[in-house]
Design a protein around this motif. Structure first.
Motif, mmCIF file in Angstrom:
data_model
loop_
_atom_site.group_PDB
_atom_site.id
_atom_site.type_symbol
_atom_site.label_atom_id
_atom_site.label_comp_id
_atom_site.label_asym_id
_atom_site.label_seq_id
_atom_site.Cartn_x
_atom_site.Cartn_y
_atom_site.Cartn_z
ATOM 1 N N GLY A 68 -8.702 -84.704 14.438
ATOM 2 C CA GLY A 68 -7.752 -84.003 15.295
ATOM 3 C C GLY A 68 -6.314 -84.400 15.032
ATOM 4 O O GLY A 68 -5.500 -84.455 15.944
ATOM 5 N N THR A 69 -5.976 -84.643 13.765
ATOM 6 C CA THR A 69 -4.632 -85.083 13.402
ATOM 7 C C THR A 69 -3.660 -83.932 13.136
ATOM 8 O O THR A 69 -2.480 -84.165 12.954
ATOM 9 N N GLY A 70 -4.184 -82.709 13.067
ATOM 10 C CA GLY A 70 -3.322 -81.581 12.730
ATOM 11 C C GLY A 70 -3.270 -81.288 11.246
ATOM 12 O O GLY A 70 -2.533 -80.410 10.814
ATOM 13 N N ARG A 71 -4.023 -82.044 10.453
ATOM 14 C CA ARG A 71 -4.140 -81.764 9.008
ATOM 15 C C ARG A 71 -5.558 -82.104 8.577
ATOM 16 O O ARG A 71 -6.234 -82.930 9.188
ATOM 17 N N ASP A 72 -6.003 -81.450 7.524
ATOM 18 C CA ASP A 72 -7.362 -81.681 7.033
ATOM 19 C C ASP A 72 -7.462 -83.072 6.428
ATOM 20 O O ASP A 72 -6.714 -83.414 5.506
ATOM 21 N N THR A 73 -8.377 -83.877 6.946
ATOM 22 C CA THR A 73 -8.573 -85.241 6.449
ATOM 23 C C THR A 73 -9.867 -85.381 5.662
ATOM 24 O O THR A 73 -10.107 -86.411 5.048
ATOM 25 N N VAL A 74 -10.693 -84.337 5.685
ATOM 26 C CA VAL A 74 -11.962 -84.327 4.957
ATOM 27 C C VAL A 74 -12.032 -83.032 4.160
ATOM 28 O O VAL A 74 -11.656 -81.967 4.648
ATOM 29 N N LEU A 75 -12.507 -83.129 2.924
ATOM 30 C CA LEU A 75 -12.768 -81.932 2.135
ATOM 31 C C LEU A 75 -14.250 -81.913 1.777
ATOM 32 O O LEU A 75 -14.855 -82.957 1.532
ATOM 33 N N ILE A 76 -14.829 -80.727 1.803
ATOM 34 C CA ILE A 76 -16.236 -80.546 1.457
ATOM 35 C C ILE A 76 -16.336 -79.488 0.382
ATOM 36 O O ILE A 76 -15.700 -78.435 0.466
ATOM 37 N N VAL A 77 -17.150 -79.779 -0.638
ATOM 38 C CA VAL A 77 -17.440 -78.820 -1.699
ATOM 39 C C VAL A 77 -18.927 -78.491 -1.607
ATOM 40 O O VAL A 77 -19.760 -79.391 -1.515
ATOM 41 N N ARG A 78 -19.236 -77.208 -1.633
ATOM 42 C CA ARG A 78 -20.640 -76.787 -1.617
ATOM 43 C C ARG A 78 -21.040 -76.310 -2.998
ATOM 44 O O ARG A 78 -20.347 -75.498 -3.611
ATOM 45 N N GLN A 79 -22.166 -76.825 -3.476
ATOM 46 C CA GLN A 79 -22.777 -76.361 -4.715
ATOM 47 C C GLN A 79 -24.243 -76.083 -4.402
ATOM 48 O O GLN A 79 -25.059 -77.001 -4.334
ATOM 49 N N GLY A 80 -24.547 -74.820 -4.148
ATOM 50 C CA GLY A 80 -25.899 -74.446 -3.738
ATOM 51 C C GLY A 80 -26.210 -75.056 -2.384
ATOM 52 O O GLY A 80 -25.455 -74.909 -1.435
ATOM 53 N N ALA A 81 -27.322 -75.785 -2.312
ATOM 54 C CA ALA A 81 -27.714 -76.436 -1.060
ATOM 55 C C ALA A 81 -27.085 -77.815 -0.911
ATOM 56 O O ALA A 81 -27.264 -78.463 0.112
ATOM 57 N N ARG A 82 -26.339 -78.272 -1.918
ATOM 58 C CA ARG A 82 -25.732 -79.614 -1.887
ATOM 59 C C ARG A 82 -24.310 -79.548 -1.358
ATOM 60 O O ARG A 82 -23.538 -78.665 -1.718
ATOM 61 N N LEU A 83 -23.981 -80.533 -0.516
ATOM 62 C CA LEU A 83 -22.627 -80.675 0.006
ATOM 63 C C LEU A 83 -22.065 -82.019 -0.435
ATOM 64 O O LEU A 83 -22.761 -83.038 -0.367
ATOM 65 N N TYR A 84 -20.812 -82.014 -0.871
ATOM 66 C CA TYR A 84 -20.116 -83.231 -1.276
ATOM 67 C C TYR A 84 -18.865 -83.341 -0.422
ATOM 68 O O TYR A 84 -18.033 -82.437 -0.424
ATOM 69 N N ALA A 85 -18.762 -84.437 0.324
ATOM 70 C CA ALA A 85 -17.634 -84.608 1.243
ATOM 71 C C ALA A 85 -16.828 -85.840 0.854
ATOM 72 O O ALA A 85 -17.384 -86.900 0.551
ATOM 73 N N TRP A 86 -15.515 -85.687 0.901
ATOM 74 C CA TRP A 86 -14.586 -86.743 0.488
ATOM 75 C C TRP A 86 -13.408 -86.786 1.449
ATOM 76 O O TRP A 86 -13.032 -85.784 2.039
ATOM 77 N N GLU A 87 -12.804 -87.975 1.567
ATOM 78 C CA GLU A 87 -11.529 -88.079 2.289
ATOM 79 C C GLU A 87 -10.514 -87.228 1.530
ATOM 80 O O GLU A 87 -10.481 -87.235 0.298
ATOM 81 N N ASN A 88 -9.688 -86.520 2.254
ATOM 82 C CA ASN A 88 -8.642 -85.708 1.646
ATOM 83 C C ASN A 88 -7.431 -86.600 1.375
ATOM 84 O O ASN A 88 -6.386 -86.479 1.999
ATOM 85 N N ALA A 89 -7.617 -87.524 0.436
ATOM 86 C CA ALA A 89 -6.547 -88.462 0.083
ATOM 87 C C ALA A 89 -6.735 -88.898 -1.366
ATOM 88 O O ALA A 89 -7.768 -89.463 -1.717
ATOM 89 N N CYS A 90 -5.748 -88.628 -2.187
ATOM 90 C CA CYS A 90 -5.804 -89.051 -3.583
ATOM 91 C C CYS A 90 -5.714 -90.579 -3.650
ATOM 92 O O CYS A 90 -4.849 -91.172 -2.990
ATOM 93 N N PRO A 91 -6.571 -91.225 -4.431
ATOM 94 C CA PRO A 91 -6.487 -92.683 -4.520
ATOM 95 C C PRO A 91 -5.198 -93.182 -5.185
ATOM 96 O O PRO A 91 -4.855 -94.351 -5.065
#
Length: 115
Positions: A21-44
């Motif tokens: 609830g920060t007002g910006r996306d903090t998580v990104l999710i990529v869907r590939q078929g039935a698989r979901l990959y979720a990452w922090e929305n922050a470049c290392p």
């Protein structure tokens, strides 16, 4: 915490979410078929958000996550940087639970980016 329904995530696409609830996306999710990959929305590299516009996390070939601030590219399934200034580093994974009814939830505890 509920994020969305699987049908809300188009196959082969990426979406950002704001579970904190920060007002910006903090998580990104990529869907590939039935698989979901979720990452922090922050470049290392500098911790900056990755998309150049809402939900724009993938390259043109749709086979890598891209930090549009630095041009870094990351494998979708491992989060490992394959090109750019953070080579050898990885995105921070966000664990998800996919329920049988298609509802997608954050697994607890939700990881926080290390400073």
């Amino acid at each position: 915490m509920r994020i969305c329904h699987l049908e809300d995530l188009p196959d082969g696409e990426s979406c950002g979410f704001d579970p904190r609830g920060t007002g910006r996306d903090t998580v990104l999710i990529v869907r590939q078929g039935a698989r979901l990959y979720a990452w922090e929305n922050a470049c290392p590299h500098h911790g900056t958000p990755m998309a150049w516009r809402k939900d724009a996390y993938l390259n043109a070939a749709r086979d890598r996550i891209v930090c549009f601030a630095h041009g870094a590219e990351f494998e979708i399934d491992t989060g490992s940087c394959t090109l750019g200034p953070c080579l050898g580093q990885s995105l921070t994974p966000v664990p998800l639970n996919l329920h049988q009814d298609g509802e997608v939830y954050l697994a607890q505890p939700y990881p926080r980016r290390q400073s």
